[in-house]
Design a protein around this motif. Structure first.
Motif: not given
Length: 476
Positions: A35-53
């Motif tokens: 969870k990332f709190r953006d500069h507008d104050g909103q909390v958003r879920l940010v994702s990224a993918f990879g072959r390993t954890p």
């Protein structure tokens, strides 16, 4: 008790999970989320993918850092690195230059300080980590290694960028505010050129062919007659001179900007934009120049192609004209010693090593830039082993070259000494500090009083006042 919200521009815990497997049930793709709190104050879920954890987590962290760095409008936060804040501060300063409220030469000075000192010392820190103790240590180290003037420049840069961070809300207090002030020995007191020195200077410049080619005699006369800065003198156009009323308008200055070359820019402040009267002896010089033919849009003092002259080159020409190299006897001795060294088959470096002298001393001797007395000449000739007749002739020449000459008293003079001479002359004539400041283009009279008046001259009026105050015999 409610959990406190994430600070703006930051993120929470990173979690990973398997999102794809192969036919054998082995994980081949993982997703990392936070969870990332953006500069507008909103909390958003940010994702990224990879072959390993680990790969997914590393990609997510890069993504989160980029998101924190760019933010909304690029505004800095406490999590940003100071390198980012420096870039923003430089951009703001360039905007002020475009608006005419800051000088481009100041930008060059600050960029050198940033490149050589501020970025290496603070650039990789987070803004929130730049507290007063850290900043104080950095500035103290710069003062120790590079000197107080450089430390003052760096302090100004750091204070400016941290003030910008306060305005953006990245921090609440400028940490430079409580940093120890930078103390260093006072500058040399102002020194004015005396009347006899001015006479000698003008005669010397008129007799020096190189100085005449550099147009120094008339330029020095102009600066002595007006008290203007050297860049201001080189920026004056003929259209700004009124030979009938005897005035000149000072509105611009010549500076060299890295990447742009020489430019004629508006005067550095409102006070620098002024009209100055011309004494009769300067008017006579200008009328003589005008009689040779002029164009109103040309500078009074041009280079060989008719364009603007570089103030740095003019200063160098003045230094050369006033340096000992201008003495023909010393120059001839240097050339004779150079010829003797070459006949002995020795290099400058070999001679310096044999005598355990600094590497550049032989060069300075052979170009006439330092005096060579009989003792120094004897040491050199012992190394070169010329004939007895040649040795005696060179020693006689060294005695002649070592004798003092009148122009030795002028070697301290710089282009800025002319301004201090004018200021001191106005003070001696009873002009108010405000009038003197107006002549020089100073906004504050304290600048004129503290740094431009030569205070060493005796004051007969003060002596008379003290005499009258304490002439009662009962007080003695």
């Amino acid at each position: 008790m409610a959990r406190p919200p994430l600070p703006i521009g930051t993120w929470g815990d990173v979690r990973t999970q398997v999102v794809k497997t192969d036919d054998d049930g082995n994980a081949i793709s993982h997703r990392a989320q936070a969870k990332f709190r953006d500069h507008d104050g909103q909390v958003r879920l940010v994702s990224a993918f990879g072959r390993t954890p680990t790969a997914a987590k590393n990609k997510l962290l890069i993504k989160l850092k980029d998101r924190a760095k760019t933010g909304q409008g690029g505004e800095p936060t406490a999590m940003h690195k100071i390198n980012h804040l420096l870039d923003l501060w430089v951009a703001k300063f360039k905007e002020q230059i475009a608006d005419g409220t800051r000088s481009p030469t100041s930008m060059d000075t600050y960029l050198r300080a940033i490149k050589n000192h501020v970025r290496p010392a603070l650039g990789e820190l987070r803004i929130g980590e730049a507290n007063t103790p850290r900043v104080d240590t950095v500035i103290s180290n710069i003062k120790k290694n590079a000197g107080p003037p450089t430390a003052k420049t760096c302090r100004a840069v750091i204070s400016g960028m941290m003030q910008l961070a306060v305005r953006y809300g990245a921090i609440t207090v400028n940490p430079v505010r409580e940093v120890e002030s930078i103390e260093h020995p006072a500058k040399k007191p102002a020194r004015a050129i005396q009347a006899e020195e001015i006479t000698l200077l003008r005669k010397h410049l008129r007799a020096d062919e190189a100085a005449v080619r550099a147009d120094l005699p008339d330029l020095v006369t102009f600066m002595l007659g007006t008290g203007v800065r050297i860049g201001e003198a080189l920026a004056v156009l003929w259209s700004q001179i009124d030979l009938d009323t005897g005035t000149v308008d000072i509105t611009h200055t010549i500076v060299r900007i890295k990447g742009e070359g020489l430019i004629r820019k508006p005067a550095k402040s409102k006070a620098s934009n002024r009209q100055v009267g011309l004494p009769n002896w300067l008017l006579a010089t200008l009328r003589t120049r005008a009689a040779a033919g002029i164009r109103l849009d040309d500078p009074i003092f041009t280079d060989t192609t008719g364009g603007y002259r570089d103030p740095n080159n003019v200063r160098r020409s003045l230094r050369t004209a006033l340096a000992p190299v201008g003495n023909k006897t010393r120059r001839n001795l240097g050339q004779a010693l150079r010829a003797t060294r070459r006949q002995a088959g020795l290099t400058r470096e070999q001679v310096a090593n044999t005598l355990n002298w600094p590497k550049n001393r032989i060069e300075l001797i052979e170009t006439g830039r330092i005096k060579v007395d009989r003792t120094m000449a004897t040491t050199l000739l012992w190394t070169y082993s010329p004939t007895p007749q040649a040795t005696e002739a060179l020693l006689t020449q060294a005695d002649e070259a070592a004798a003092p000459i009148p122009t030795d008293t002028l070697t301290w003079i710089t282009s800025h000494a002319f301004r201090k001479t004018v200021a001191t002359a106005l003070d001696s004539a009873g002009q108010t500090p405000r009038n003197a400041a107006n002549q020089l283009g100073h906004s504050r009279i304290s600048m004129t009083q503290d740094h431009y008046y030569d205070r060493k001259a005796p004051n007969p009026e003060a002596t008379n006042a003290i005499q009258q105050a304490f002439e009662d015999p009962d007080l003695i």
